[in-house]
Each structure stands twice: as C-alpha cells, then as structure tokens.
Design a protein around this motif. Structure first.
Motif, mmCIF file in Angstrom:
data_model
loop_
_atom_site.group_PDB
_atom_site.id
_atom_site.type_symbol
_atom_site.label_atom_id
_atom_site.label_comp_id
_atom_site.label_asym_id
_atom_site.label_seq_id
_atom_site.Cartn_x
_atom_site.Cartn_y
_atom_site.Cartn_z
ATOM 1 N N GLN A 13 0.824 -1.202 0.000
ATOM 2 C CA GLN A 13 0.000 0.000 0.000
ATOM 3 C C GLN A 13 0.859 1.253 0.000
ATOM 4 O OE1 GLN A 13 -2.573 -0.415 3.477
ATOM 5 N NE2 GLN A 13 -4.338 -0.512 2.123
ATOM 6 N N ALA A 14 0.335 2.297 -0.623
ATOM 7 C CA ALA A 14 0.963 3.615 -0.583
ATOM 8 C C ALA A 14 0.093 4.516 0.275
ATOM 9 C CB ALA A 14 1.098 4.190 -1.985
ATOM 10 N N ARG A 15 0.719 5.158 1.286
ATOM 11 C CA ARG A 15 -0.043 6.011 2.210
ATOM 12 C C ARG A 15 0.758 7.254 2.541
ATOM 13 N NH1 ARG A 15 -1.520 2.843 7.465
ATOM 14 N NH2 ARG A 15 -2.092 4.999 7.993
ATOM 15 N N ASP A 16 0.050 8.305 2.892
ATOM 16 C CA ASP A 16 0.685 9.504 3.434
ATOM 17 C C ASP A 16 0.645 9.408 4.948
ATOM 18 O OD1 ASP A 16 1.161 10.486 0.956
ATOM 19 O OD2 ASP A 16 -0.549 11.854 0.914
ATOM 20 N N ILE A 17 1.830 9.422 5.565
ATOM 21 C CA ILE A 17 1.929 9.279 7.015
ATOM 22 C C ILE A 17 2.546 10.545 7.579
ATOM 23 C CG2 ILE A 17 2.976 7.921 8.879
ATOM 24 C CD1 ILE A 17 3.004 5.545 6.960
ATOM 25 N N PRO A 18 1.985 11.123 8.649
ATOM 26 C CA PRO A 18 2.567 12.320 9.257
ATOM 27 C C PRO A 18 4.015 12.062 9.669
ATOM 28 C CG PRO A 18 0.374 11.930 10.132
ATOM 29 C CD PRO A 18 0.725 10.723 9.327
ATOM 30 N N PHE A 19 4.845 13.067 9.493
ATOM 31 C CA PHE A 19 6.262 12.885 9.769
ATOM 32 C C PHE A 19 6.513 12.495 11.219
ATOM 33 C CE2 PHE A 19 10.341 14.540 11.270
ATOM 34 C CZ PHE A 19 11.202 13.880 10.407
ATOM 35 N N ASP A 20 5.733 13.063 12.164
ATOM 36 C CA ASP A 20 5.995 12.773 13.570
ATOM 37 C C ASP A 20 5.606 11.356 13.962
ATOM 38 O OD1 ASP A 20 3.285 13.035 13.402
ATOM 39 O OD2 ASP A 20 3.095 14.513 15.015
ATOM 40 N N LYS A 21 5.016 10.595 13.035
ATOM 41 C CA LYS A 21 4.704 9.198 13.300
ATOM 42 C C LYS A 21 5.793 8.266 12.751
ATOM 43 C CE LYS A 21 0.650 10.069 15.122
ATOM 44 N NZ LYS A 21 0.417 9.831 16.582
ATOM 45 N N LEU A 22 6.837 8.841 12.168
ATOM 46 C CA LEU A 22 7.902 8.040 11.565
ATOM 47 C C LEU A 22 9.148 8.063 12.450
ATOM 48 C CD1 LEU A 22 7.652 9.289 7.848
ATOM 49 C CD2 LEU A 22 6.686 7.189 8.813
ATOM 50 N N ALA A 23 9.891 6.975 12.388
ATOM 51 C CA ALA A 23 11.174 6.878 13.105
ATOM 52 C C ALA A 23 12.116 6.017 12.269
ATOM 53 C CB ALA A 23 10.977 6.285 14.496
ATOM 54 N N LEU A 24 13.410 6.341 12.325
ATOM 55 C CA LEU A 24 14.400 5.601 11.542
ATOM 56 C C LEU A 24 14.666 4.253 12.186
ATOM 57 C CD1 LEU A 24 16.279 5.772 9.092
ATOM 58 C CD2 LEU A 24 18.038 6.703 10.603
ATOM 59 N N SER A 25 14.617 3.201 11.389
ATOM 60 C CA SER A 25 14.846 1.855 11.911
ATOM 61 C C SER A 25 16.326 1.638 12.208
ATOM 62 C CB SER A 25 14.368 0.804 10.903
ATOM 63 O OG SER A 25 14.720 -0.494 11.343
#
Length: 697
Positions: A13-25
């Motif tokens: 799936q392709a989705r737009d996710i808010p930046f503050d919900k992302l973290a570098l693995s």
C-alpha cells in the motif's frame, strides 16, 4: 494440457503518514555515509519535493499489536533530510510523507534489496540530461547550483554531450572508455573525431594520450612562444579556433589554424619593426627566431643609459637597503617560508630595482645611421629587440698612421713574422736598396723629409725581434698582450689595433639542432658576453690602459671567456682536421664537462625520432634495464620514441658523442639494472609508463 495458473502479486500500500509518526529503523543496512550530503539532499527536497517514497513497516507494541507509529526500513537518508527541514521549521512536524507500507518479509532483506538493486544513472544519460536542461534555458551556473556541483563540472559534462553522436553510442555500448571520450572533446569537428577513432581502432594503441596526439598533430600548442606573442584573444578575434581540453589540470590548448597564427606573428613583428626603425636605424631584420650566432662578424654599438636624478638615485639606494634588511632578518634567522606580505614586498622591490637597470638607452646618432637591429621573439613569447649591430660593409674605413685609408687586414699582413723576415731578405738581396737610401740622404736639402718606406721596414723588423725577445722574458705582460688581442677581436673586430698576430675566430656551428639557441649554455654565454660588453671602454684605443688597471682575477675571467668562444668541437665530415675531436675530449675531461648538468636531455625532437629503433632500445636498456626496453619493443617508431623520452627523463643518459671520458653523469650509476618487482609495485620505473604497457606485467 491445462495451462499452469499464474499467481497474481499484490503490491504494498501507498499512504501519506505524518512525519511525527515516523522513526528511523536501527535495522537499516546502510550505516556508512556516502554520496550527496544530508544538507544538500534537504535543499533538493525543498526545491522539487520528495521524488521517491519511503519504505516503512508498522511498529509492533509490547502486546504484539500494531501501533500508530512506523519505522523507516528503506530511505534513511531521505528521512534524515526531512528531519533537518523540520528542525529548520521549513516543514511541519505533522506534514504528510508519501510512504510504501510493507507488511511481510524480513526488514534487513528489504533494506538490502532497496540499495543493491538500485542502478546508477549511466554517465551518458547524465550528460544528455544536462544538455536538455541547457536547451530549456537553464544556464551553467543555475544547473550547477541545482545539482550541487561546480560550474566547471557542468561545462565538462556539456562538452562530453557534444561529442560525435556516433562515438557517444559506442560509449553507451562500452566500446570506448570515459577517459578516451574525454580526449575527443578537444576537437569540435565530428568528422575528425570519427576519423581518429577509426584510426585508433585499426591499431593496438588506444591510450588517451595517443588519441590526443592524433587530434592535435597539425596544431600549435598554446604554450608555444608564437601563440604567447600574438595572444589567444587576438588569434580568436581574427577567426582562429583554439582546441581546449576542459579535463586537463594545466588548462591546455592548441591553436588549430597554423597559417593564421604565422600571419599574425609576421604582421605584429612587422609593426614592431617599423616602430624600431623610426628610431633612425639603417636597417631592421625581423623574424620569429634567428639562428644562434647570427650576430657573428658584426660590431656591437654600446649605448649609454640615461643618468639617474638625485631623487632616483636615493630611491634606488633605499630599496637596496630595504632588500638587504629583509634578507638578513628572514633568510639568516629562519629556514621557514616567508610570510605572504614579505614575499610580496620582495617581489615589488625586485621589480622596481629591475626598472632602474632597464632605463632607456641612448646611442650616438652617427652610429645609429650605420647600425641596425634584430627584432624577434624570446622563449617566453615576449618581444626581443637587439639594437646596435654594424655590418662590416657599413664600417668607416680605418685610417693608418700616415692618414691614408687602408684595409686593416693588409697592415696586419705587413707586420706578420713571415713578412718581417721577407723584408729582411729582400733588403739584403736588393742591390739598389742601400744606394736609394743613401741617395735620399745625400739629396736631403735644408728641410727634413720623411724616412723612406724601406728604411722604416728595416728598423721595425729589428724592433719586432727585440720585442719578441723581451716579451718572452715577461710572462705577465705577454699574457696581457694576448688578452688585449683576443678582446679586440672578440668585441671590436679590429685586428689592426694589436701588434700580435693572434687570430681568434668564433665560428658559428655549421648545423644547428632543435633548441640550440634556447639551451642553457647558449643563454649563459650570451649573458656573460653582454656583461663584459658593458664593462669595456667605448674605444679600442683605451683598452690597453683599461686592462692594465684590471685585477688578476678579472683578467683571467675575461681571458677564459674570449678563449672559450674560439672552441669548435663540431664534427664535420668534410673537415679532416686531425686531432680536433681528441683534443675536445681532453679539454672536456679537464673541465669535467657533464652535458646532463649543462641541460641536455634526450627528447623525441632532438634525438629519439632521428635514430633507428635499435638505438632507442639501446638507450632505454642502458638507462633502465632490459626489462623496460622489452615493454616498448613492439611499439611503432613514433610511440616508442615518446615512451623512451618519458623513461629516460632524469636518468642522465647521453648518446656517445656527448659523453665525456672519465666523467659519469648524475643518474646513470645504476644503468642496465633490472627493476625489482617491489619497485614496480610501489610506483618505481614502470610508474612512468601508460597502463597499456604495464598491464601485462
């Protein structure tokens, strides 16, 4: 038979996710930073937004259930660039970020595949893309700013894109290397590029240096003195084309229209000659170059520099004192490099002191009316003017002691030893001699008459023998008299001003190889001769007293200079003079002559292209060993000569006619030794050769 069922795949799936919900693995396989910096990538994203989505996975909580957070498994550099934009408040913390959400598979495998399966853009596609941007109106500076490269890199890539389409297709198919393609940018002629490539394909040598040689074989280097004299700007303004190598560190260039260059040189020299002729000289000769020794047999008129005023004299002395003070302070107290401002000040002082020594020179008007000047170009491409040379036919006839104009050579012959002895013999055999003399005496009337010619000859014959005997007993005066005779002939060409029958000839070499006039020895001789010329008196009649006042060391130095100009060690097949070459060897041994120290080195032009291949291999074997000679043995003559020149550089090797028996040159002590493998691996002897010669090893 039923066809096998093809299993349909399902894309993530392709989705737009808010930046503050992302973290570098922490499990991303890319750990080493490489490529474009994060700051540059952030600027690129700010300019043209995110061009590639991030690959993310849901973060699983401690209870085993998915959370609302995601870890970035592929696209870590893009994430860091977005993070930088957020810190700079240029991107909101909750800004939506395009992401591809992965639900299965191994995270490390996805990260590795994302990096390994990426294919970099082919350089040719990059060249063409830059060309397309330029065609759409973007300038080189703007393109450079957008892709974080220098404008020079943009120019280079645009130049590569302008190479013949045929060669670009060969490059796309890996039929030509990037280094080879770079060389073809020297020429803008597609037909010539393709012709050279066809020539290279038929031969064994495809090295870039060889391609460059073929492309520029009918051109003149921009460093040539003619090109410097005219100037590239004037040459291009006249319609000339300059081939430039944008990939060279030395900013090399080649002038394509040689005929145009020669015409511009001739025109500029002619204009300069007219300016010099306006000074009143009888004749002017102009040429890009004159052979060494072209002023032989001509008398040099020495002018006088305009005197310094009191203020100028004081200024010069102040500059000299300042220069000496700086030398004492910095050169004696420390071995470190000079501070930049001190170095710059020393250069300024030297330039001002040189200006004092190069003041305008004034000449006697009568001498100017019979003398001329040579107008040429020096080795650095600057205008060279040699004023004040008088041809023998323009000299004023020399008057003898009786006031009659006579040929100088005739008076000398009359005073020669054979002539004196002949006069004595003639006097004893002539029965009318005594009677005629007596008749003159008997017929003398009240007034005194001049002595007869015969009597004067007899008396001076006696004086000649007495003077010989006396001079033989005084070596110091004999040396001074010989020096006087040599200096007269070397600087004034007035043999009649000396009673010594010593002939000092300074022959010009009958043949002149390349670079003779610009050689280290020729420049040293000319400079020394000019320095002596400035010191000697203006009139030859004043020379004897001048030399008498000279100190011993100065006399010896001047004597050595005059004698040195009489040397002729040229091998001339038609001249059977016995012992000349043997004596030249003896003199060379006595002064420990080393032609390597004198500046001679074997080049394609002065030796290697003018001898058979066997001689080239012999030279390389003697200087570098048989192993090096074997590397170039299979090359064509021209290529072998070029590679041999590179190998022989700084080895001190000399051909047999230039060797001095018993004197070993600086670097040939180990001649003939084979190169050790370790030396070759560490950039030893083979480091000077192109890769195509050393790859086989």
């Amino acid at each position: 038979m039923a066809k096998a069922k093809i299993e349909k795949i399902t894309l993530s799936q392709a989705r737009d996710i808010p930046f503050d919900k992302l973290a570098l693995s922490s499990r991303n396989v890319r750990r080493v930073r490489a490529g474009v910096s994060i700051a540059e990538l952030a600027e690129d994203i700010a300019r043209r937004t995110l061009l590639q989505s991030l690959s993310v996975r849901e973060v699983i909580g401690e209870d085993g259930q998915p959370t609302d957070r995601y870890e970035v498994q592929a696209g870590g550099r893009r994430y860091r660039a977005l993070e930088l934009l957020v810190k700079q408040k240029r991107l909101g913390r909750q800004a939506p970020v395009p992401c591809i959400v992965r639900e299965d598979g191994i995270l490390e495998e996805d990260s590795l595949a994302e990096n390994c399966q990426r294919v970099s853009l082919h350089p040719l596609d990059q060249f063409r893309a830059f060309q397309a941007l330029k065609e759409q109106g973007l300038g080189e500076e703007e393109i450079a700013a957008r892709f974080f490269v220098t404008p020079q890199i943009v120019k280079q890539r645009l130049k590569l894109a302008s190479v013949s389409p045929k060669l670009l297709e060969v490059y796309a198919d890996d039929g030509i290397s990037l280094e080879q393609l770079m060389v073809f940018t020297i020429s803008d002629d597609h037909a010539r590029q393709e012709q050279v490539w066809e020539t290279v394909q038929r031969g064994y040598n495809k090295e870039p240096y060889y391609i460059r040689k073929l492309l520029t074989e009918d051109t003149v280097r921009a460093t040539d003195k003619r090109a410097r004299f005219v100037g590239l700007a004037a040459y291009e303004e006249a319609g000339g084309i300059v081939l430039r190598d944008l990939f060279s560190q030395n900013d090399e260039g080649w002038l394509q229209d040689v005929a145009l260059l020669e015409r511009l040189v001739t025109e500029k020299l002619a204009a300069e000659a007219e300016t010099i002729k306006a000074e009143g000289w009888k004749w002017i000769e102009a040429a890009p170059d004159f052979p060494y020794g072209h002023t032989a047999g001509l008398r040099r008129v020495i002018g006088e520099m305009e005197p310094l005023s009191d203020d100028e004299h004081a200024r010069r002395e102040a500059l000299r004192s300042e220069f000496e003070e700086i030398e004492q302070r910095y050169f004696q107290e420390s071995d470190e490099d000079l501070p930049e401002e001190i170095d710059r000040r020393l250069a300024e002082i030297e330039a001002q002191l040189d200006a004092f020594e190069e003041r305008p020179v004034s000449y006697d008007a009568q001498e100017v009316a019979r003398a001329g000047a040579f107008v040429s170009i020096d080795g650095e491409g600057r205008l060279k003017i040699d004023r004040g040379y008088v041809r023998p036919e323009d000299e004023v006839p020399v008057a003898d002691d009786r006031g009659d104009a006579s040929e100088a050579r005739g008076d000398v012959d009359a005073a020669s030893p054979s002539s004196v002895e002949g006069a004595q013999f003639a006097s004893s055999q002539d029965p009318t001699n005594t009677s005629s003399s007596d008749a003159d005496a008997d017929g003398e009337e009240d007034g005194l008459k001049p002595l007869s010619e015969r009597l004067v000859m007899e008396l001076t014959a006696h004086r000649t023998l007495a003077l010989r005997d006396a001079l033989a007993g005084d070596p110091d005066i004999a040396f001074l008299a010989a020096l006087h005779a040599l200096v007269l002939q070397t600087f004034w060409r007035y043999p009649t001003a000396s009673c010594l029958e010593i002939r000092a000839e300074s022959p010009t070499p009958t043949v002149q190889g390349p670079g003779l006039k610009e050689s280290q020895s020729a420049k040293a001789i000319d400079e020394r001769h000019a320095n002596w010329e400035k010191q000697l008196p203006d009139e030859p009649e004043l020379l004897w007293e001048f030399l008498c006042d000279f100190d011993h060391d100065s006399r010896m130095a001047l004597f050595a200079h005059c004698v040195s100009l009489t040397v002729n060690a040229v091998h001339e097949p038609w001249n059977r003079t016995q012992g000349r070459r043997h004596h030249a060897d003896q003199v060379a041994c006595a002064v420990s002559l080393d032609m390597t120290a004198a500046g001679w080195t074997p080049t394609v032009e002065n030796y290697l292209n003018r001898v058979p291949k066997a001689r080239i291999l012999e030279a390389v074997t003697e200087a570098k060993g048989a192993g090096m000679a074997e590397l170039i043995e299979g090359l064509k003559k021209s290529d072998m000569a070029e590679q041999a020149e590179r190998l022989l550089t700084d080895t001190g090797w000399l051909p047999e006619p230039l060797r001095t028996p018993g004197v070993e040159t600086a670097s040939v002590a180990g001649e003939g030794a084979e190169a050790e493998p370790d030396d070759q691996a560490q950039g030893g002897p083979t480091a000077d050769l192109p890769e195509f010669l050393t790859a086989a090893e």
